[in-house]
Design a protein around this motif. Structure first.
Motif, PDB file in Angstrom:
ATOM      1  N   ILE A  84      71.183 -30.859  23.568  1.00 53.49           N
ATOM      2  CA  ILE A  84      71.109 -31.200  22.153  1.00 53.49           C
ATOM      3  C   ILE A  84      69.644 -31.296  21.743  1.00 53.49           C
ATOM      4  N   ILE A  85      69.298 -30.521  20.726  1.00 54.72           N
ATOM      5  CA  ILE A  85      67.908 -30.431  20.264  1.00 54.72           C
ATOM      6  C   ILE A  85      67.872 -30.796  18.783  1.00 54.72           C
ATOM      7  N   TRP A  86      66.988 -31.717  18.442  1.00 52.98           N
ATOM      8  CA  TRP A  86      66.767 -32.065  17.029  1.00 52.98           C
ATOM      9  C   TRP A  86      65.438 -31.491  16.579  1.00 52.98           C
ATOM     10  N   LEU A  87      65.444 -30.841  15.420  1.00 54.60           N
ATOM     11  CA  LEU A  87      64.217 -30.482  14.722  1.00 54.60           C
ATOM     12  C   LEU A  87      64.030 -31.529  13.626  1.00 54.60           C
ATOM     13  N   ALA A  88      63.050 -32.407  13.809  1.00 58.64           N
ATOM     14  CA  ALA A  88      62.910 -33.584  12.932  1.00 58.64           C
ATOM     15  C   ALA A  88      62.137 -33.224  11.667  1.00 58.64           C
ATOM     16  N   THR A  89      62.811 -32.528  10.758  1.00 56.37           N
ATOM     17  CA  THR A  89      62.181 -32.107   9.502  1.00 56.37           C
ATOM     18  C   THR A  89      62.046 -33.261   8.519  1.00 56.37           C
ATOM     19  N   ARG A  90      63.068 -34.121   8.485  1.00 56.63           N
ATOM     20  CA  ARG A  90      63.049 -35.256   7.556  1.00 56.63           C
ATOM     21  C   ARG A  90      63.838 -36.407   8.158  1.00 56.63           C
ATOM     22  N   PRO A  91      63.266 -37.105   9.122  1.00 64.00           N
ATOM     23  CA  PRO A  91      64.007 -38.189   9.766  1.00 64.00           C
ATOM     24  C   PRO A  91      64.447 -39.259   8.766  1.00 64.00           C
ATOM     25  N   ASP A  92      65.698 -39.659   8.869  1.00 64.51           N
ATOM     26  CA  ASP A  92      66.242 -40.695   7.997  1.00 64.51           C
ATOM     27  C   ASP A  92      67.062 -41.650   8.852  1.00 64.51           C
ATOM     28  N   VAL A  93      66.380 -42.280   9.790  1.00 61.51           N
ATOM     29  CA  VAL A  93      67.060 -43.170  10.730  1.00 61.51           C
ATOM     30  C   VAL A  93      66.334 -44.513  10.824  1.00 61.51           C
ATOM     31  N   ALA A  94      65.697 -44.910   9.728  1.00 64.05           N
ATOM     32  CA  ALA A  94      64.946 -46.168   9.737  1.00 64.05           C
ATOM     33  C   ALA A  94      65.872 -47.373   9.868  1.00 64.05           C
ATOM     34  N   THR A  95      67.091 -47.274   9.320  1.00 63.43           N
ATOM     35  CA  THR A  95      68.017 -48.410   9.364  1.00 63.43           C
ATOM     36  C   THR A  95      69.410 -47.961   9.814  1.00 63.43           C
ATOM     37  N   PRO A  96      69.534 -47.453  11.041  1.00 63.85           N
ATOM     38  CA  PRO A  96      70.860 -47.055  11.523  1.00 63.85           C
ATOM     39  C   PRO A  96      71.691 -48.279  11.875  1.00 63.85           C
ATOM     40  N   LEU A 100      74.546 -48.126  16.995  1.00 67.29           N
ATOM     41  CA  LEU A 100      74.160 -46.751  17.290  1.00 67.29           C
ATOM     42  C   LEU A 100      72.776 -46.669  17.939  1.00 67.29           C
ATOM     43  N   LYS A 101      72.046 -47.754  17.926  1.00 68.04           N
ATOM     44  CA  LYS A 101      70.717 -47.749  18.529  1.00 68.04           C
ATOM     45  C   LYS A 101      70.832 -47.758  20.053  1.00 68.04           C
ATOM     46  N   GLY A 102      69.905 -47.063  20.696  1.00 64.49           N
ATOM     47  CA  GLY A 102      69.842 -47.070  22.154  1.00 64.49           C
ATOM     48  C   GLY A 102      70.836 -46.155  22.826  1.00 64.49           C
ATOM     49  N   ARG A 103      71.638 -45.437  22.077  1.00 65.07           N
ATOM     50  CA  ARG A 103      72.601 -44.502  22.671  1.00 65.07           C
ATOM     51  C   ARG A 103      71.886 -43.235  23.130  1.00 65.07           C
ATOM     52  N   LYS A 104      72.437 -42.599  24.142  1.00 61.95           N
ATOM     53  CA  LYS A 104      71.907 -41.307  24.571  1.00 61.95           C
ATOM     54  C   LYS A 104      72.412 -40.242  23.606  1.00 61.95           C
ATOM     55  N   THR A 105      71.492 -39.590  22.933  1.00 61.88           N
ATOM     56  CA  THR A 105      71.860 -38.617  21.894  1.00 61.88           C
ATOM     57  C   THR A 105      71.165 -37.282  22.184  1.00 61.88           C
ATOM     58  N   ALA A 106      70.051 -37.031  21.531  1.00 64.15           N
ATOM     59  CA  ALA A 106      69.333 -35.772  21.739  1.00 64.15           C
ATOM     60  C   ALA A 106      68.668 -35.753  23.105  1.00 64.15           C
ATOM     61  N   HIS A 107      68.617 -34.558  23.703  1.00 69.58           N
ATOM     62  CA  HIS A 107      67.825 -34.349  24.909  1.00 69.58           C
ATOM     63  C   HIS A 107      66.359 -34.086  24.561  1.00 69.58           C
ATOM     64  N   ILE A 108      66.159 -33.374  23.430  1.00 67.27           N
ATOM     65  CA  ILE A 108      64.817 -32.960  23.034  1.00 67.27           C
ATOM     66  C   ILE A 108      64.670 -33.144  21.525  1.00 67.27           C
ATOM     67  N   VAL A 109      63.540 -33.692  21.105  1.00 70.73           N
ATOM     68  CA  VAL A 109      63.206 -33.814  19.682  1.00 70.73           C
ATOM     69  C   VAL A 109      61.903 -33.063  19.452  1.00 70.73           C
ATOM     70  N   VAL A 121      66.839 -44.148  18.340  1.00 72.10           N
ATOM     71  CA  VAL A 121      68.146 -43.484  18.328  1.00 72.10           C
ATOM     72  C   VAL A 121      68.209 -42.295  19.280  1.00 72.10           C
ATOM     73  N   ALA A 122      67.135 -42.024  19.978  1.00 73.22           N
ATOM     74  CA  ALA A 122      67.117 -40.974  21.016  1.00 73.22           C
ATOM     75  C   ALA A 122      66.204 -41.456  22.140  1.00 73.22           C
ATOM     76  N   PRO A 123      66.590 -42.541  22.828  1.00 74.38           N
ATOM     77  CA  PRO A 123      65.661 -43.232  23.728  1.00 74.38           C
ATOM     78  C   PRO A 123      65.224 -42.442  24.939  1.00 74.38           C
ATOM     79  N   ASP A 124      66.045 -41.492  25.411  1.00 74.80           N
ATOM     80  CA  ASP A 124      65.648 -40.741  26.601  1.00 74.80           C
ATOM     81  C   ASP A 124      65.274 -39.296  26.285  1.00 74.80           C
ATOM     82  N   ALA A 125      65.082 -39.001  24.999  1.00 75.54           N
ATOM     83  CA  ALA A 125      64.736 -37.627  24.610  1.00 75.54           C
ATOM     84  C   ALA A 125      63.282 -37.313  24.936  1.00 75.54           C
ATOM     85  N   SER A 126      63.031 -36.074  25.306  1.00 76.28           N
ATOM     86  CA  SER A 126      61.662 -35.583  25.434  1.00 76.28           C
ATOM     87  C   SER A 126      61.166 -35.199  24.049  1.00 76.28           C
TER      88      SER A 126
END
Length: 322
Positions: A84-96, A100-109, A121-126
């Motif tokens: 799972i790869i996120w391209l962080a064009t406009r992050p909108d996760v200031a108040t999730p 949902l915080k601390g979950r394993k989500t994206a592998h790469i940002v 929100v992507a604690p182990d992502a590279s």
């Protein structure tokens, strides 16, 4: 289903910043021989069962990420083997949501700059740091293109322009303030987005303040910047009224139009040391614009710096997809 899913809004003639970036990357990958399925973000949640069933090798999100992307990525990470790869064009996760915080989500940002809210929100992502720019070839102009606003040019005073949505989150009040300081020494034009209606009353306020408001689609966007003496980006950092590295600032620089911008998002880092680009805080914006009008002509950018070429993102994705 293809091995790679890209969650993005794909249109053939985009004007919204995120959509322009998405189209460029998707076209680049397809032209490079990659088989892609493109899924609109609006279908993301309801398509989770289909994605789990088909088990693609990788899923790339080019919008946001927002809370929906975080939730979807968490489910996919739990029950699929997709990268799972996120391209962080406009992050909108200031108040999730806290759950949902601390979950394993994206592998790469991939993004303009590391941000604490992304790490939450992507604690182990590279994190791969790369400015999310534009494609320079998008700003080509035909030989027979005519200058914009001929009636204003007859006044023979400098013309400053802003391109974007007619929304209060765009800091348009600073343009009114700047026009008040400039008076008859210059003109300010706002070229509104053809895809989004203006906020109630904003057009009338701008025009009452002496700012010219133009609407409608411009087929060759570079005409706007090449017709102006100065580009203005007044969005206040606290309003989050644009993507982290705004499309219009990139376009103006690529077209050699001098820029005055607030210290919004990733602009200070991306344009550090770039000739012809002036970055100020919101409180000083109007005065800086007024002073610049008096100093005309200004130093012009020599084009888009290499580190702001969006094709670099495609190169990173190719490496990750090998």
């Amino acid at each position: 289903m293809a091995e790679t899913i890209i969650v993005a809004d794909y249109t053939h003639a985009p004007s919204e910043g995120i959509n322009v970036i998405s189209k460029t990357i998707i076209d680049d990958l397809r032209n490079g021989g990659y088989d892609l399925d493109v899924m609109p973000p609006s279908e993301m949640l309801k398509s989770i069962p289909r994605l789990l069933l088909k088990q693609p090798r990788r899923i790339i999100f080019t919008h946001g990420p927002g809370v929906r992307t975080v939730f979807t990525s968490w489910i996919l990470r739990l029950f699929s083997g997709a990268k799972i790869i996120w391209l962080a064009t406009r992050p909108d996760v200031a108040t999730p949501p806290e759950w949902l915080k601390g979950r394993k989500t994206a592998h790469i940002v991939i993004g303009n700059r590391p941000r604490p809210e992304l790490s939450a929100v992507a604690p182990d992502a590279s994190f791969v740091r790369q400015f999310i720019g534009i494609a320079p070839e998008r700003l080509q102009v035909s030989d027979n293109a005519t200058p914009m606003w001929p009636e204003l040019r007859q006044r023979q005073v400098p013309i400053a322009v802003h391109v974007g949505h007619l929304r209060r989150s765009r800091g348009l009040d600073l343009l009114i303030e700047a026009k008040k300081m400039i008076g008859d020494r210059g003109e300010i034009v706002v070229q509104g987005s053809p895809n989004f209606p203006p906020d109630p009353g904003i057009t009338e306020e701008l025009r009452s303040g002496g700012v010219h408001v133009m609407n409608g689609h411009v087929s060759e966007i570079s005409r706007i910047y090449r017709s102006a003496d100065l580009y203005l980006f007044p969005v206040k950092p606290e309003d989050r009224g644009a993507i982290d590295l705004p499309l219009s600032v990139l376009e103006a620089t690529a077209c050699g139009c001098p820029v005055i911008s607030t210290d919004f998002g990733a602009i200070p880092e991306a344009f550090d040391g770039v000739a012809g680009v002036t970055i100020v805080n919101s409180a000083d914006f109007a005065k800086t614009v007024s002073d610049a009008i008096l100093r005309m002509p200004l130093v012009r950018p020599i084009g888009l710096p290499e580190h702001l070429d969006v094709h670099r993102i495609t190169d990173i994705l190719r490496d990750l997809m090998r």
